[in-house]
Design an enzyme around this catalytic site. Structure first.
Site, PDB file in Angstrom:
ATOM      1  N   LYS A   1      15.629  -3.910 -13.836  1.00  0.00           N
ATOM      2  CA  LYS A   1      14.813  -3.192 -14.821  1.00  0.00           C
ATOM      3  C   LYS A   1      13.841  -2.323 -14.038  1.00  0.00           C
ATOM      4  CE  LYS A   1      11.236  -3.058 -16.592  1.00  0.00           C
ATOM      5  NZ  LYS A   1      10.208  -1.935 -16.568  1.00  0.00           N
TER       6      LYS A   1
ATOM      7  N   GLU B   1      -7.381  -1.802  -6.279  1.00  0.00           N
ATOM      8  CA  GLU B   1      -6.475  -0.758  -5.807  1.00  0.00           C
ATOM      9  C   GLU B   1      -6.524   0.430  -6.757  1.00  0.00           C
ATOM     10  OE1 GLU B   1      -1.976  -0.837  -4.113  1.00  0.00           O
ATOM     11  OE2 GLU B   1      -2.208  -1.449  -6.208  1.00  0.00           O
TER      12      GLU B   1
ATOM     13  N   GLU C   1       5.472  -8.900  -5.396  1.00  0.00           N
ATOM     14  CA  GLU C   1       4.725  -8.050  -4.478  1.00  0.00           C
ATOM     15  C   GLU C   1       3.817  -7.161  -5.320  1.00  0.00           C
ATOM     16  OE1 GLU C   1       4.468  -8.296  -1.336  1.00  0.00           O
ATOM     17  OE2 GLU C   1       5.998  -9.844  -1.169  1.00  0.00           O
TER      18      GLU C   1
ATOM     19  N   GLY D   1       5.040  -4.431  -8.302  1.00  0.00           N
ATOM     20  CA  GLY D   1       4.259  -3.633  -9.230  1.00  0.00           C
ATOM     21  C   GLY D   1       2.806  -4.029  -9.198  1.00  0.00           C
ATOM     22  N   SER D   2       2.128  -3.887 -10.320  1.00  0.00           N
ATOM     23  CA  SER D   2       0.689  -4.139 -10.380  1.00  0.00           C
ATOM     24  C   SER D   2       0.380  -5.633 -10.308  1.00  0.00           C
ATOM     25  CB  SER D   2       0.100  -3.563 -11.675  1.00  0.00           C
ATOM     26  OG  SER D   2       0.499  -4.349 -12.788  1.00  0.00           O
TER      27      SER D   2
ATOM     28  N   VAL E   1       0.471  -7.398 -13.943  1.00  0.00           N
ATOM     29  CA  VAL E   1       1.818  -7.699 -14.428  1.00  0.00           C
ATOM     30  C   VAL E   1       2.493  -8.721 -13.525  1.00  0.00           C
ATOM     31  CG1 VAL E   1       4.082  -6.729 -14.960  1.00  0.00           C
ATOM     32  CG2 VAL E   1       2.019  -5.439 -15.508  1.00  0.00           C
ATOM     33  N   GLY E   2       2.289  -8.604 -12.228  1.00  0.00           N
ATOM     34  CA  GLY E   2       2.909  -9.540 -11.299  1.00  0.00           C
ATOM     35  C   GLY E   2       2.497 -10.978 -11.538  1.00  0.00           C
TER      36      GLY E   2
END
Length: 460
Positions: free
Chosen positions: A161, A358, A232, A210-211, A214-215
């Site tokens: 995805k 970040e 990651e 990703g962020s 969400v991670g």
């Protein structure tokens, strides 16, 4: 039963009126169906054997190489990657598939002597089944490949995805990969949160990039199911510059790590820590280097920093430097693209977002440190721990810094950006969750270890 239809729209960040791809999101039920088809195909893929898997992955590499110019141009158009970097990413993608094409022949376990009596003790690594991969937009070919290739080499099937912003790249990659693999073994499903959540709920092993927000959600959901997961996430990477460093070289490396691809890399430098007397000469050299960064059309081979991925990303960067002392900033082109100048800021107050989160853009804070120990404390003071670069000619100082830094990757006299795909990749703290990826570490992540006892008939 079907899901309500929503659209995934990918736009050219250089010209947002240019719609690269618009496609319906398949929905959660389509994801579940794709995983079941992959699970059905996985058994034959594994049992076809090492030679078949090796040949297939090698064929993927050859096909990607043949389509290299087309893929680089697509990355320029869809995600605004400067052409020189896009070409390098495609070359790296080819190398990744070739590297893992040899992996099916690697030992899958070991033989041990039993504690007592005749027989054998074996360890054997076996694939989980279906690997669910969720990938970002900034490396639209390399990151899906460094997740998918080891998963496939180990005998898993893959459902990918991609980020909505890189849908066209992922769809084209799938067209190439699927020509070399059996049906159902590699599937790409466009989508957003609905599809991502469905994939985490159905896959046998999950890998995410990703962020951080969400991670963490992905990690919690997979862990609750008892499914192996790696995530990651973000970086707030520092470059430490000691007084004895080659200042010109350090400034060149750091400027490239701040500005390259408009800072849209998890390994980009966002904090520059100057130790003692390095501060003044480094400021001057780094300002000069940043002002000289070519910012513009990513299709121009000379461009280093192209546009940000979208309006929200550009607003995030410009909001971050608002009201701060900015001794250097490059010139950005006029036009419709989402450009932001590579910028160095100073006198950033404690608690400012630049020192805690970040931003994912071409901006970095210049911070003074009294000595190396102080610089290490500043480096370690943030929630992230992905990569740190250290610039010095003093081997003792370099080794001392290595011992104290709480980051997963440390680069001496080199930019913070740029990693070797045959070595483990990952960070500490909020930067990563779970095992490392890339290299042999990836093969271990996508397989489980079995301990097997073989005893002769008639023994007790």
């Amino acid at each position: 039963m079907t899901d309500p239809v929503s659209l995934i729209t990918s736009r050219n960040p250089t010209d947002p009126s240019d719609v690269v791809l618009r496609t319906p999101a398949p929905g959660a039920f389509a994801v579940a169906d794709a995983v079941e088809r992959a699970r059905a195909a996985q058994s034959d893929w594994l049992h076809d054997g090492a030679a078949a898997r090796s040949a297939a992955l090698g064929a993927v590499a050859t096909a990607i190489e043949a389509a290299g110019a087309e893929l680089a141009a697509l990355a320029v158009r869809e995600v605004g990657k400067p052409l020189t970097e896009a070409r390098a990413e495609v070359a790296r993608t080819v190398a990744i598939w070739r590297y893992y094409a040899q992996a099916p022949y690697e030992p899958a376990g070991a033989v041990h002597e039993p504690a007592a009596g005749p027989g054998l003790l074996l360890t054997r690594r076996r694939p989980y089944g279906v690997a669910g991969l969720i990938t970002p937009w900034n490396f639209p070919f390399a990151i899906p490949s460094w997740k998918a290739a080891p998963a496939l080499a180990a005998g898993n099937a893959v459902v990918l995805k991609p980020a909505p912003e890189a849908t066209a790249c992922a769809v084209r990659l799938a067209e190439i990969v699927q020509q070399a693999l059996p049906a159902g073994v590699f599937t790409v499903l466009p989508g957003a949160a609905t599809e991502g959540n469905a994939l985490v709920s159905a896959a046998d092993v999950v890998s995410f990039t990703g962020s951080t927000t969400v991670g963490r959600t992905v990690a919690r959901a997979a862990t609750a199911r008892g499914v192996p997961v790696q995530a990651e996430m973000g970086g707030l990477n520092a470059a430490l510059v000691l007084p004895d460093a080659d200042i010109a070289q350090a400034a060149a490396h750091i400027a490239a790590s701040i500005a390259g691809y408009a800072g849209q890399k998890c390994t980009a430098t966002s904090r520059v820590i100057a130790v003692g007397a390095a501060l003044d000469p480094l400021r001057e050299a780094l300002c000069e280097a940043l002002r000289a960064v070519p910012v513009g059309d990513p299709a121009d081979p000379a461009t280093v920093a192209g546009p940000l991925i979208d309006q929200r990303a550009r607003d995030q960067v410009t909001d971050a430097w608002h009201g701060l002392d900015a001794p250097a900033g490059a010139t950005v082109p006029d036009g419709p693209g989402w450009y932001a100048p590579p910028t160095l800021v100073e006198k950033v107050p404690a608690g400012h977002r630049l020192l805690n989160a970040e931003v994912f853009g071409p901006i970095a804070a210049l911070l003074p440190a009294d000595d190396l120990a102080h610089a290490v404390r500043i480096t370690n003071s943030v929630p992230y721990g992905l990569v740190t670069s250290v610039h010095t000619t003093d081997l003792n100082a370099a080794l001392g810094g290595l011992d104290g830094l709480d980051t997963g990757m440390i680069r001496i006299n080199a930019p913070s950006t740029g990693v070797d795909f045959h070595l483990p990749f990952g960070g500490n703290k909020a930067s990563s969750h779970g095992p490392r990826e890339q290299g042999r570490a990836a093969l271990e992540f996508y397989t489980s270890s079995r301990t097997i006892t073989l005893s002769p008939v008639g023994t007790t």
